[in-house]
Each structure stands twice: as C-alpha cells, then as structure tokens.
Design a protein around this motif. Structure first.
Motif, PDB file in Angstrom:
ATOM      1  N   ARG A  82      11.690   8.805   2.521  1.00  0.00           N
ATOM      2  CA  ARG A  82      12.562   8.383   1.418  1.00  0.00           C
ATOM      3  C   ARG A  82      13.253   7.069   1.755  1.00  0.00           C
ATOM      4  O   ARG A  82      13.386   6.188   0.910  1.00  0.00           O
TER       5      ARG A  82
ATOM      6  N   PRO B  75      -3.204   7.575  -1.680  1.00  0.00           N
ATOM      7  CA  PRO B  75      -2.514   6.831  -0.630  1.00  0.00           C
ATOM      8  C   PRO B  75      -3.481   5.892   0.089  1.00  0.00           C
ATOM      9  O   PRO B  75      -4.662   6.192   0.215  1.00  0.00           O
TER      10      PRO B  75
ATOM     11  N   GLY C  66       0.830  -1.209   0.000  1.00  0.00           N
ATOM     12  CA  GLY C  66       0.000   0.000   0.000  1.00  0.00           C
ATOM     13  C   GLY C  66       0.864   1.258   0.000  1.00  0.00           C
ATOM     14  O   GLY C  66       2.018   1.234   0.398  1.00  0.00           O
ATOM     15  N   ILE C  67       0.271   2.360  -0.466  1.00  0.00           N
ATOM     16  CA  ILE C  67       1.002   3.636  -0.489  1.00  0.00           C
ATOM     17  C   ILE C  67       0.808   4.325   0.854  1.00  0.00           C
ATOM     18  O   ILE C  67      -0.325   4.521   1.295  1.00  0.00           O
TER      19      ILE C  67
ATOM     20  N   GLU D 146      10.680  13.854   5.797  1.00  0.00           N
ATOM     21  CA  GLU D 146      10.911  13.570   4.368  1.00  0.00           C
ATOM     22  C   GLU D 146      12.013  12.531   4.202  1.00  0.00           C
ATOM     23  O   GLU D 146      11.909  11.624   3.362  1.00  0.00           O
ATOM     24  N   SER D 147      13.099  12.647   5.023  1.00  0.00           N
ATOM     25  CA  SER D 147      14.177  11.652   4.911  1.00  0.00           C
ATOM     26  C   SER D 147      13.677  10.271   5.321  1.00  0.00           C
ATOM     27  O   SER D 147      14.050   9.266   4.702  1.00  0.00           O
TER      28      SER D 147
ATOM     29  N   GLY E 263      11.017   4.162   1.275  1.00  0.00           N
ATOM     30  CA  GLY E 263      10.479   3.964  -0.066  1.00  0.00           C
ATOM     31  C   GLY E 263       9.026   4.377  -0.154  1.00  0.00           C
ATOM     32  O   GLY E 263       8.306   3.976  -1.067  1.00  0.00           O
ATOM     33  N   GLU E 264       8.576   5.176   0.828  1.00  0.00           N
ATOM     34  CA  GLU E 264       7.184   5.657   0.814  1.00  0.00           C
ATOM     35  C   GLU E 264       7.179   7.157   0.537  1.00  0.00           C
ATOM     36  O   GLU E 264       8.194   7.717   0.160  1.00  0.00           O
ATOM     37  N   TYR E 265       6.039   7.807   0.779  1.00  0.00           N
ATOM     38  CA  TYR E 265       5.866   9.188   0.339  1.00  0.00           C
ATOM     39  C   TYR E 265       5.634  10.116   1.525  1.00  0.00           C
ATOM     40  O   TYR E 265       5.236   9.681   2.584  1.00  0.00           O
ATOM     41  N   ALA E 266       5.936  11.410   1.323  1.00  0.00           N
ATOM     42  CA  ALA E 266       5.788  12.386   2.410  1.00  0.00           C
ATOM     43  C   ALA E 266       5.171  13.663   1.878  1.00  0.00           C
ATOM     44  O   ALA E 266       5.323  13.998   0.708  1.00  0.00           O
TER      45      ALA E 266
END
Lengths: 349, 216
Positions: free
Chosen positions: B102, B132, B82-83, B98-99, B105-108
C-alpha cells in the motif's frame, strides 16, 4: 475433399456466449431521459398534469391501457424507472492505464480482505497501546461490554455492506477476529470501529407492556387479560380483595368444569404466586373443547395477574410457561393418508 | 518519450541500488541463516556457504549480487509504470507485506491463491484486465511447504518473478532468485524496506524525468 454446403446461420456469431449485457453509464442515462419523456407523454394521454404524475399513476395508466390477464405480475407490461429494471453492475475496477484502483484487487475478494486487513491493524494498535501501558506500569482497563444486548452482523448484512459475495468460512473467520479484538483488555479505544459491526438486540420482554391496575366504583382494583388455546378464546377479569370465587360464563367453576384437571389448570397461576384466596375472577370463554377452554382461561388469568405483581415475579411466571400462548393446533389430514400421521394399512398382497 | 525509456537502460545501476544495503545490514538482519541440513533443497546447494551444527549458512556475497540484480530489475519495472504484485503466504508477515504494498502504491496478494487468477483472469475479473508485470515473493513456499502455485503460473504467462528463496525452496522457475532467510521477522522487514525504497525511488525519478521533459 468435398466442399460441404453450409447455411448462413452457421456463420452468425454465437450471441449467447458473450455473457450478460454490459450496461454502460451512457446507455442508462439515455434510458432515464426516455423514461422521463415517456412519463410526460403518458400524463398528456391520460389528461393528467405532467408535473404531478407519480409512479402509482403510471402503474394505473399502464394497467388501463394494456390490460393483461397473465398471472405473473413480472410478465405484465410495466413502466418503471431504469434503475429498478436494469440490475446494478459492478463498475470497472481499473483506470485508463489498466492499473486497478484497490491495492488488493488481485486477490479476487478485495473488500473482504481489506476489511480483514483493517481489523487486524486495529488489533495491533490495541496491543501496542497495551504494551505502552505495561511499560508505564499503569493498570489495564477492563471494559465491560454488554454481550447479552448485542449481536454481530449476519452474513447477509455483511454481504450488503461489502457489496461482495462471502463464503461461510470467510464470515466465520471475520467474526472470530472480531471476538478476539473484543476480548483484549484495552478494546475501548476501538469501540467506534467495533460498533460498526454489532447490532443492539432489544430484549423481547420489554415489548410486552403490562397495563396498570384499574379501579371500579367500590374502589376495588381489577385487571383484564385475554387468552387463547386451540380454538377457545377467553377473557378474564381478576378483582383484588376477594375470597377465591371464580365464575365462568356466569356459572361457578364447580358446575362448569366437573373434571378436577380443568379446575387445577384454572388455579395454577394463583397457586404459583401464592394468592389462592386473595383474588376473585369473572371470565367469559367461547369455542374449543373442555381442556382448551381451561387452558385459555389459565392464560388470560396469568396475563391479568401481571398487573398485581412485581417484575421479578412476572419473569418467574414467564419462565414457568404461564404467559406463553400454546402453539399446538389440530394438524391437517393429508391426502393418501388416513389422518395427519396415520397411514393406510399396508397389505402385503 | 522514447528517450525516457531508453536512457535508464544504458547504465548498469541507474537507480544506485547498491547504496541501499551493506553486507553488515544483511548479517544483522540474520539473512544468512538457513534451515537444517535435512531440509536442504538440492538446487540450493550452489548458494550455501556451509553448514554449522547441522544448520545451513547462506553465502552472503552471492546474496548481495542477486539482491542488487533483483532490486535493479524492480526499479526498472516501477520506472516504466509496471504493476508489481507482492506475494507471500506466511500469516506472520501478511499484514506487513500488505502495508508495504500500500505504501509503494503497488498491489499485494497474501491470501489463498485461487487457481485461475493469472491463467483465467479474463473470466475471473472481467474482460480487459491488465495482469501484473512483476511478481515479488517474500516467501516462495505456501502453508503446506510446497512451491507456491503463482511461480508456475507466472512462468506460464511469461511474467518475470523476483523471489526470496530459503534453503528448503526450489529456485528453478524464478527469474531473479534472492537466496536468503524468509522466516525471521528482521529479515522480512529488511526486504520490505528495501523493496519499498527502490520502488519509491524509481517512481520519483520517473516523475522528475517527465517534469524535465515537459519543461523543454
């Protein structure tokens, strides 16, 4: 309820509402193949060699075969490479399973925010480095950046770099972050990164080439200069080892310029440099009126004097306004008015 | 393929999430510290242990249970591919979040939230976007101390949310609230570490299970 008769036109889908057409890669590829084939056909038709048929030849051939009297060049028939005709579209940002490629995709402005993220990371790096140096009690280097010789990228250049639209606030924030980065003592570590966003500004003065002195038959040094003011054009030749004699169009200045103001204008460059009795001048001038001719000769003589004088004094002359062309010209008359600014008399009744 | 998806659901703690943290870790990271009594939100009262010198103390036993549920849920979501979107509007921790995203491997999304991001996604991003599947809030309030718009939008779009709620936050619309401190750097770093470890663990397990299935 009455059954209302509707035409088939209503049942057609509203084509315009789907948005701009999506050009898939396959479609563009096909268009490029068709274009190349068409180019060869056209070359055969015109009797030219298909191998050496350039875009210029294509344009001329099309203009010959399909003459058009339309004013707008974009409206005339054209045959260009598909990449020039179909606008570049943003490729799909996610893979087959639907997961986006970039980790900041959901923010909307992924390139801009990732740039901010990277820049902030560099800032943190520099701060860490600073802390390490203070722990070891080493002095912090203060790198002197040439602030006058460089400028940051403009908003349009940044947009081109990121391939994304920016707002003014975003751009301002980014520049503020860069300035903060540069202000830190140990910013030399990230010099490469900063140089990606700064551009050299060549000092305008370096463009103006000062010609070296020329020597005539007697060995006297002289130099020429050209000047203009309004419609007057003047050329001046300034000789060294002179006695302050000035000739205009073969006539002495006392006779050519009876008014004191014009003669003062001529003498101003010499007076500014303190070389009144040291140079001779022979000038030719045409066009304009009395004052314009005086201004033109002044500019010409100042330009000629640059060769006799040090660079510092040239800078002083430039700041005094002796080397700038006066841009003022006669303003045109507008319709509905009596002159350039004067309006017709307003009558109440 | 069916077995891969149904197998983890039979165990209460398939990814052994309980081992990742202890009560002492939470205490050392100052997760139990809340805001002052005046800032207290009415719906946070069940999660508060008590009040000392006007400062609220969050009940760490309840936090442990909620944290275990939330981490278990994120692990399951990550296992099923899942996202996950990390959301936080705190400028202090923007870079950290954010780090973390990253690294997993997901999103912010730690920037200004544009109104139609979730509700108007097809027009904003293009047709066929995938929204998401989980939203993780490291701080449920935005810069004006109001509930983040994303909580309401996720509830509208039926997207489950996991969120760290402090004593001045509203835990209503969040599916898996985690009562805890969202202001101290130590606490936020602990949360980031825990989420990162769960997501990586879940993804590794998924890859292992797929490899075992292929070998058969």
């Amino acid at each position: 309820l009455r059954l209302v008769y509707t035409t088939t036109a209503v049942q057609r889908k509203n084509v315009g509402a789907s948005g701009p057409e999506k050009y898939t890669e396959a479609f563009i590829k096909k268009q490029i193949e068709e274009f190349n084939l068409g180019k060869r056909h056209l070359a055969n038709m015109m009797g030219e060699d298909p191998e050496t048929f350039t875009q210029e030849h294509i344009d001329r051939a099309i203009a010959y075969l399909f003459p058009s009297g339309l004013f707008d060049k974009q409206a005339r028939p054209m045959m260009k490479h598909p990449t020039e005709i179909f606008p570049e579209q943003r490729k799909i940002q996610w893979g087959e399973d639907g997961r986006p490629f970039h980790f900041l995709f959901y923010t909307g402005k992924q390139s801009y925010y990732s740039l901010m993220h990277e820049t902030y990371e560099k800032l943190l790096n520099i701060q860490k480095h600073q802390d390490q140096l203070t722990v070891q009690d080493l002095p912090l280097q203060k790198g002197k950046r040439n602030l006058a010789g460089s400028r940051w990228l403009t908003k349009i250049e940044l947009e081109e770099m990121l391939l994304e639209k920016l707002s003014d606030d975003d751009y301002l924030r980014f520049i503020q972050l860069l300035q903060k980065l540069v202000a830190l003592p140990c910013a030399d570590i990230e010099e490469e990164y900063i140089q990606k966003f700064s551009k050299e500004v060549p000092v305008q003065l370096q463009k103006a080439v000062i010609e070296p002195l020329q020597y005539d038959e007697q060995g006297v040094a002289f130099s020429t200069g050209e000047g203009k003011r309004k419609t007057a054009r003047a050329t001046a030749v300034v000789y060294d080892n002179g006695s302050g004699k000035i000739t205009v169009n073969g006539i002495d200045i006392l006779h050519y310029f009876p008014v004191l103001q014009d003669r003062e204008q001529l003498l101003f460059p010499f007076q500014f440099l303190g070389r009144i009795g040291k140079h001779d001048m022979v000038c030719t001038v045409s066009g304009g009126g009395r004052s314009a001719q005086a201004g033109a000769i002044r500019l010409a003589s100042a330009k000629a004097l640059r060769s006799f004088v040090t660079e510092k004094e040239v800078e002083f002359m430039r700041q005094a306004g002796l080397l700038t062309v006066d841009p003022r010209v006669k303003e045109r008359k507008k319709p509905g008015q009596e002159g350039p600014r004067r309006k017709f008399t307003w009558k109440k009744r | 393929d069916d077995k891969l998806l149904t197998e983890p659901l039979n165990h209460p703690d398939f990814f052994s999430v309980k081992e990742l943290f202890t009560l002492k870790d939470l205490f050392d990271a100052r997760v139990h510290l809340g805001h002052k009594k005046g800032c207290r939100h009415r719906f946070m009262e069940p999660y508060i242990f008590g009040c000392r010198l006007d400062q609220d103390i969050i009940d760490l036993d309840q936090t442990m249970q909620h944290l275990q549920l939330a981490l278990n849920f994120t692990a399951h979501v990550a296992y099923r591919g899942g996202i996950i979107l990390f959301v936080s509007r705190r400028r202090q921790f923007c870079h950290l979040v954010e780090s973390t995203a990253r690294a997993c491997g997901e999103y912010a999304h730690t920037r200004y939230w544009q109104g139609g991001l979730l509700t108007n996604a097809n027009i904003q991003f293009g047709h066929g976007v995938r929204l998401p599947d989980l939203l993780i809030f490291l701080s449920t309030l935005n810069n004006v101390f109001e509930p983040h718009v994303a909580i309401r939008d996720a509830a509208k779009m039926s997207i489950p949310t996991v969120g760290v709620v402090d004593t001045n936050c509203n835990p209503c619309l969040i599916t898996y609230p985690i009562p805890g401190n969202d202001d101290s750097p130590a606490a936020v770093e602990l949360y980031c570490k825990l989420f990162r470890m769960t997501i990586i663990r879940a993804k590794d397990k998924r890859r292992q299970s797929e490899a075992i299935e292929e070998l058969r």
